[in-house]
Enzyme design. Structure first.
Site, PDB file in Angstrom:
ATOM      1  N   ASP A 172       0.852  -1.206   0.000  1.00 25.09           N
ATOM      2  CA  ASP A 172       0.000   0.000   0.000  1.00 25.09           C
ATOM      3  C   ASP A 172       0.886   1.254   0.000  1.00 25.09           C
ATOM      4  OD1 ASP A 172      -0.787   0.499   3.545  1.00 25.09           O
ATOM      5  OD2 ASP A 172       0.987  -0.384   2.608  1.00 25.09           O
TER       6      ASP A 172
ATOM      7  N   ASP B 220       6.772   1.185   1.829  1.00 25.52           N
ATOM      8  CA  ASP B 220       6.457   0.210   0.775  1.00 25.52           C
ATOM      9  C   ASP B 220       7.294   0.501  -0.470  1.00 25.52           C
ATOM     10  OD1 ASP B 220       3.836   1.047   2.284  1.00 25.52           O
ATOM     11  OD2 ASP B 220       3.477  -1.010   1.642  1.00 25.52           O
TER      12      ASP B 220
ATOM     13  N   ASN C  55      -2.456   2.651   3.490  1.00 23.45           N
ATOM     14  CA  ASN C  55      -1.901   3.967   3.835  1.00 23.45           C
ATOM     15  C   ASN C  55      -2.703   5.090   3.193  1.00 23.45           C
ATOM     16  OD1 ASN C  55       0.385   3.408   5.450  1.00 23.45           O
ATOM     17  ND2 ASN C  55       1.466   2.664   3.642  1.00 23.45           N
TER      18      ASN C  55
ATOM     19  N   THR D 100       2.880  -6.054   2.687  1.00 24.39           N
ATOM     20  CA  THR D 100       3.356  -4.933   3.499  1.00 24.39           C
ATOM     21  C   THR D 100       2.274  -3.876   3.692  1.00 24.39           C
ATOM     22  OG1 THR D 100       4.223  -3.699   1.605  1.00 24.39           O
ATOM     23  CG2 THR D 100       5.732  -5.244   2.685  1.00 24.39           C
TER      24      THR D 100
ATOM     25  N   PHE E  51      -0.783  -0.976  12.391  1.00 21.64           N
ATOM     26  CA  PHE E  51      -1.672  -0.467  11.350  1.00 21.64           C
ATOM     27  C   PHE E  51      -2.130  -1.540  10.356  1.00 21.64           C
ATOM     28  CE2 PHE E  51      -3.626   2.611   8.631  1.00 21.64           C
ATOM     29  CZ  PHE E  51      -3.441   2.120   7.361  1.00 21.64           C
ATOM     30  N   ASN E  52      -1.219  -2.319   9.782  1.00 22.29           N
ATOM     31  CA  ASN E  52      -1.609  -3.250   8.717  1.00 22.29           C
ATOM     32  C   ASN E  52      -2.626  -4.278   9.184  1.00 22.29           C
ATOM     33  OD1 ASN E  52      -0.028  -2.080   6.734  1.00 22.29           O
ATOM     34  ND2 ASN E  52       1.735  -3.404   7.134  1.00 22.29           N
TER      35      ASN E  52
ATOM     36  N   HIS F 179       9.752   0.089   8.093  1.00 25.49           N
ATOM     37  CA  HIS F 179       9.012  -1.152   8.335  1.00 25.49           C
ATOM     38  C   HIS F 179       9.094  -2.147   7.163  1.00 25.49           C
ATOM     39  CE1 HIS F 179       7.051   0.938  11.715  1.00 25.49           C
ATOM     40  NE2 HIS F 179       6.656   1.885  10.892  1.00 25.49           N
ATOM     41  N   ASP F 180       8.547  -1.766   6.023  1.00 20.85           N
ATOM     42  CA  ASP F 180       8.287  -2.726   4.954  1.00 20.85           C
ATOM     43  C   ASP F 180       9.528  -3.340   4.309  1.00 20.85           C
ATOM     44  OD1 ASP F 180       5.418  -0.766   3.896  1.00 20.85           O
ATOM     45  OD2 ASP F 180       5.604  -2.320   5.412  1.00 20.85           O
TER      46      ASP F 180
HETATM   47  O1  RIB Z   1       2.564  -0.091  10.753  1.00 20.38           O
HETATM   48  C1  RIB Z   1       3.433   0.094   9.671  1.00 20.38           C
HETATM   49  C2  RIB Z   1       2.823  -0.394   8.405  1.00 20.38           C
HETATM   50  O2  RIB Z   1       1.644   0.349   8.114  1.00 20.38           O
HETATM   51  C3  RIB Z   1       3.730  -0.185   7.183  1.00 20.38           C
HETATM   52  O3  RIB Z   1       3.475  -1.194   6.248  1.00 20.38           O
HETATM   53  C4  RIB Z   1       3.285   1.130   6.646  1.00 20.38           C
HETATM   54  O4  RIB Z   1       3.542   1.265   5.235  1.00 20.38           O
HETATM   55  C5  RIB Z   1       1.810   1.062   6.892  1.00 20.38           C
HETATM   56  O5  RIB Z   1       1.227   0.298   5.826  1.00 20.38           O
HETATM   57 CA    CA Z   2       2.839  -0.570   3.984  1.00 21.94          CA
END
Ligand code: RIB
Ligand code: CA
Length: 313
Positions: free
Chosen positions: A9, A14, A38, A122, A163-164, A237-238
């Site tokens: 996303d 990403d 996102n 991701t 979040f994901n 993160h990703d």
């Molecule tokens: O919590 C972080 C994740 O949420 C990452 O993948 C960021 O791109 C958002 O999608």
């Molecule tokens: Ca992401």
């Protein structure tokens, strides 16, 4: 070479995951599939095309689901901006998504495979969950699911949830219960790969089109991470999912029973990870508990160096 589909996303982090996946000798990136997360699907599918066009990589993009399975959509404009990829100025578009929806693409590609494809997610896991429900036989065709998501400690959108997972917990539940090997790359390790200004400076000195994009992305991403979380460096993160496929020694993982919380109001979307095995339940995921941080940044630099030199205007 490990064959992968990257479902994402974009999203600044990403986009860096796409950079690593699209130009690493260890990986064959079959496609980038996009999902609302996102930002809206309209934004994430455009962003994926813009990134691949900037990088000069001929990888197909498929647009997938534009909303979660059950709950209302939630975007992260505070982190990624109104386009989902604020910061860089992209040239006029020449790359567009394929006509086919990402979910049937994932189904037909997995069904035609020998079971050698790794699904990397991701963003919210909506596309993979939909594919699993539409054609359950794909489960045995998935070599492994490697996801950025969850945490066995704190969340980042609520005290409990990352979040994901929070964005589509029902989808995550479907994926975690699909019976396939899972590597969960959660906040516990992604919050250790912080893109400090020294890292941005290091990558800027590379001088390729990818390093230029990295710098433009990180200058925005790190600013919003500081504004929202007070962090001096933005957690990347990703890309950690992709980097762990490039170098399987990068992450330290611990097998755990992981269950996604669907019913609690306070803890909806939490990945309940039985770190000590209290419950005696079957292991459902290899959860990342540590990362070799210097090695990660070396992998990022090595990937960015493989791209063509930056074209100065
Ligand atoms: O919590 C972080 C994740 O949420 C990452 O993948 C960021 O791109 C958002 O999608
Ligand atoms: Ca992401």
């Amino acid at each position: 070479m490990e064959r992968i589909i990257l479902d994402c996303d974009p999203g600044h982090d990403d986009a860096v995951a796409i950079m690593l996946a699209a130009n690493s000798p260890q990986l064959e990136l079959l496609a980038v599939t996009t999902v609302a997360g996102n930002q809206t699907l309209e934004n994430t599918r455009r962003n994926a095309c813009n990134v691949l066009q900037w990088l000069g990589r001929d990888v197909p993009v498929y647009a997938g689901c534009d909303r979660p399975l059950v709950r209302a959509q939630q975007i992260a404009a505070d982190i990624h901006g109104k386009t989902g990829l604020d910061g860089p100025v992209f040239p006029p578009r020449t790359k567009f998504p394929e006509a086919e929806h990402a979910v049937p693409f994932i189904i037909r590609t997995l069904m035609a495979s020998d079971g050698d494809i790794t699904m990397v997610t991701t963003g919210p896991m909506t596309n993979l969950a939909m594919a699993l429900r539409l054609e359950p036989r794909i489960a045995e065709k998935i070599r492994r699911i490697v996801l950025m998501g969850g945490s066995y400690q704190n969340g980042n959108v609520t005290p409990a949830a990352e979040f994901n997972i929070y964005a589509d917990a029902e989808a995550a539940h479907i994926c975690f219960t699909a019976g396939r090997p899972i590597t969960m790359v959660g906040l516990d390790v992604t919050r250790k790969v912080l893109c400090y200004s020294a890292v941005v400076d290091r990558m800027e000195r590379i001088g390729t089109r990818a390093s230029r994009l990295f710098v433009e992305l990180m200058r925005f991403f790190c600013q919003t991470q500081k504004e929202v979380y007070g962090m001096e460096g933005g957690p990347l993160h990703d890309p950690l999912t992709i980097a762990s496929l490039i170098d399987p020694t990068l992450l330290t993982t611990k097998p755990m029973n992981v269950r996604v919380e669907l019913r609690s109001s306070d803890s909806y979307g939490r990945t309940n990870c039985d770190y000590y095995g209290y419950l005696g339940l079957p292991v459902t995921a290899d959860v990342a508990v540590d990362v070799n941080v210097p090695r990660f940044w070396d992998i990022v630099e090595e990937c960015l160096r493989r791209y063509e030199p930056e074209v100065t205007p």
